[in-house]
Write a protein that holds these residues in place. Structure first.
Motif, PDB file in Angstrom:
ATOM      1  N   PHE A 190      82.484  48.239  45.737  1.00 45.87           N
ATOM      2  CA  PHE A 190      82.814  48.796  44.420  1.00 45.87           C
ATOM      3  C   PHE A 190      84.235  49.327  44.455  1.00 45.87           C
ATOM      4  CE2 PHE A 190      82.703  52.849  41.859  1.00 45.87           C
ATOM      5  CZ  PHE A 190      82.693  52.253  40.608  1.00 45.87           C
ATOM      6  N   VAL A 191      85.025  48.980  43.431  1.00 47.70           N
ATOM      7  CA  VAL A 191      86.396  49.498  43.331  1.00 47.70           C
ATOM      8  C   VAL A 191      86.668  50.005  41.922  1.00 47.70           C
ATOM      9  CG1 VAL A 191      87.289  47.950  45.119  1.00 47.70           C
ATOM     10  CG2 VAL A 191      87.458  47.271  42.743  1.00 47.70           C
ATOM     11  N   ILE A 192      87.544  50.999  41.855  1.00 46.58           N
ATOM     12  CA  ILE A 192      88.036  51.512  40.578  1.00 46.58           C
ATOM     13  C   ILE A 192      89.554  51.512  40.634  1.00 46.58           C
ATOM     14  CG2 ILE A 192      88.180  53.489  39.010  1.00 46.58           C
ATOM     15  CD1 ILE A 192      85.501  54.458  40.064  1.00 46.58           C
ATOM     16  N   GLU A 193      90.161  51.017  39.576  1.00 43.86           N
ATOM     17  CA  GLU A 193      91.606  51.130  39.381  1.00 43.86           C
ATOM     18  C   GLU A 193      91.820  51.921  38.095  1.00 43.86           C
ATOM     19  OE1 GLU A 193      94.135  50.365  41.255  1.00 43.86           O
ATOM     20  OE2 GLU A 193      93.261  49.012  42.733  1.00 43.86           O
TER      21      GLU A 193
ATOM     22  N   ASN B  25      94.308  53.307  26.077  1.00 45.06           N
ATOM     23  CA  ASN B  25      93.528  52.671  25.012  1.00 45.06           C
ATOM     24  C   ASN B  25      92.050  53.036  25.062  1.00 45.06           C
ATOM     25  OD1 ASN B  25      95.691  51.102  23.776  1.00 45.06           O
ATOM     26  ND2 ASN B  25      95.728  50.017  25.727  1.00 45.06           N
ATOM     27  N   ARG B  26      91.702  53.934  26.001  1.00 43.40           N
ATOM     28  CA  ARG B  26      90.316  54.385  26.171  1.00 43.40           C
ATOM     29  C   ARG B  26      89.352  53.206  26.302  1.00 43.40           C
ATOM     30  NH1 ARG B  26      88.551  59.893  24.655  1.00 43.40           N
ATOM     31  NH2 ARG B  26      90.414  61.159  24.783  1.00 43.40           N
ATOM     32  N   GLN B  27      89.693  52.341  27.239  1.00 40.20           N
ATOM     33  CA  GLN B  27      88.859  51.177  27.514  1.00 40.20           C
ATOM     34  C   GLN B  27      88.540  51.103  29.005  1.00 40.20           C
ATOM     35  OE1 GLN B  27      91.482  48.141  25.833  1.00 40.20           O
ATOM     36  NE2 GLN B  27      89.996  47.835  24.178  1.00 40.20           N
ATOM     37  N   VAL B  28      87.373  50.575  29.304  1.00 39.84           N
ATOM     38  CA  VAL B  28      86.972  50.328  30.687  1.00 39.84           C
ATOM     39  C   VAL B  28      86.581  48.861  30.788  1.00 39.84           C
ATOM     40  CG1 VAL B  28      85.372  50.887  32.565  1.00 39.84           C
ATOM     41  CG2 VAL B  28      86.141  52.694  30.994  1.00 39.84           C
ATOM     42  N   TYR B  29      87.279  48.137  31.667  1.00 40.52           N
ATOM     43  CA  TYR B  29      86.978  46.729  31.923  1.00 40.52           C
ATOM     44  C   TYR B  29      86.053  46.681  33.133  1.00 40.52           C
ATOM     45  CZ  TYR B  29      90.972  45.852  28.878  1.00 40.52           C
ATOM     46  OH  TYR B  29      91.838  45.828  27.810  1.00 40.52           O
ATOM     47  N   ILE B  30      84.942  45.968  32.987  1.00 40.85           N
ATOM     48  CA  ILE B  30      83.950  45.896  34.055  1.00 40.85           C
ATOM     49  C   ILE B  30      83.952  44.492  34.642  1.00 40.85           C
ATOM     50  CG2 ILE B  30      81.505  46.151  34.638  1.00 40.85           C
ATOM     51  CD1 ILE B  30      81.334  48.173  32.325  1.00 40.85           C
TER      52      ILE B  30
ATOM     53  N   TRP C 163      85.733  48.565  38.186  1.00 43.30           N
ATOM     54  CA  TRP C 163      86.106  49.119  36.890  1.00 43.30           C
ATOM     55  C   TRP C 163      87.617  49.286  36.835  1.00 43.30           C
ATOM     56  CZ3 TRP C 163      82.351  53.856  37.292  1.00 43.30           C
ATOM     57  CH2 TRP C 163      81.015  53.422  37.181  1.00 43.30           C
ATOM     58  N   LEU C 164      88.216  48.788  35.787  1.00 47.68           N
ATOM     59  CA  LEU C 164      89.631  49.014  35.497  1.00 47.68           C
ATOM     60  C   LEU C 164      89.666  49.932  34.290  1.00 47.68           C
ATOM     61  CD1 LEU C 164      92.678  48.604  35.607  1.00 47.68           C
ATOM     62  CD2 LEU C 164      92.351  46.389  34.476  1.00 47.68           C
TER      63      LEU C 164
END
Length: 194
Positions: free
Chosen positions: A119-122, A156-161, A150-151
């Protein structure tokens, strides 16, 4: 001070070994340094205070969950991993199952581990461009062992999964983001991030 990454292209005759790259990073601890699969080095300055605080909030939530869950270990943004492509990346936060971590030798665990986290988060900084981070997330997604990423685009208050073999999902202004089956019970409270 740099506001976006400085990319240094290295001639093929001067490419560093993994050990040499690790040493370069150790003597430049104030910089966030990554290397892509072609050997280009990206040098990023320390994050701004606000982004650093938000990143710490993400790491805090992930660490708290990992301590409670006990099936894996979490890593901060200063942790480097060597991907199968040869790229050396440092996600802003990451987690790996203990069974995978324990396959590494003590020496591999002490340096940049030659393994991709599960699992990674940027977390995007205000100066970051979305496209290079999306490309980095696709790089993680193509790695063996990767399960979820998750990016987070605060602006823009968005989370790309990102999930293996699936289209990228984009959440608009979520209050929380769930770790799904990969991190059962982990829910990131986005009010601490936005």
């Amino acid at each position: 001070m740099l506001s976006s990454p400085l990319v240094v292209r290295i001639p093929p005759s001067m490419l560093m070994t993994d050990e040499q790259f690790f040493e370069l990073c150790q003597v430049n601890r104030d910089l966030h340094i990554e290397r892509n699969k072609t050997g280009e080095i990206s040098i990023m300055p320390p994050t701004g205070s606000e982004t650093g605080n938000r990143d710490a909030r993400i790491i805090q939530q992930l660490m708290n969950w990992a301590d409670e869950d006990g099936t894996g270990i979490a890593f901060s943004s200063s942790t480097g991993f060597i991907l199968s492509t040869g790229a050396e990346r440092s996600p802003d936060a990451s987690w790996m199952k203990l069974e995978r971590w324990n396959t590494l030798s003590p020496e591999q665990q002490q340096k940049f581990a030659p393994i991709c986290p599960d699992f990674v988060i940027e977390l995007m900084s205000p100066s970051d461009n979305l496209k290079p981070l999306q490309e980095k997330m696709l790089e993680y997604r193509s790695e063996a062992g990767f399960q979820l990423g998750w990016l987070i685009d605060r602006k823009n208050r968005q989370v790309y999964i990102y999930r293996p073999g699936q289209e990228v999902e984009c959440l608009d202004n979520p209050a929380t983001v769930s770790g799904d089956r990969v991190l059962p019970g982990f829910v990131l409270n986005m009010s601490k991030v936005w």
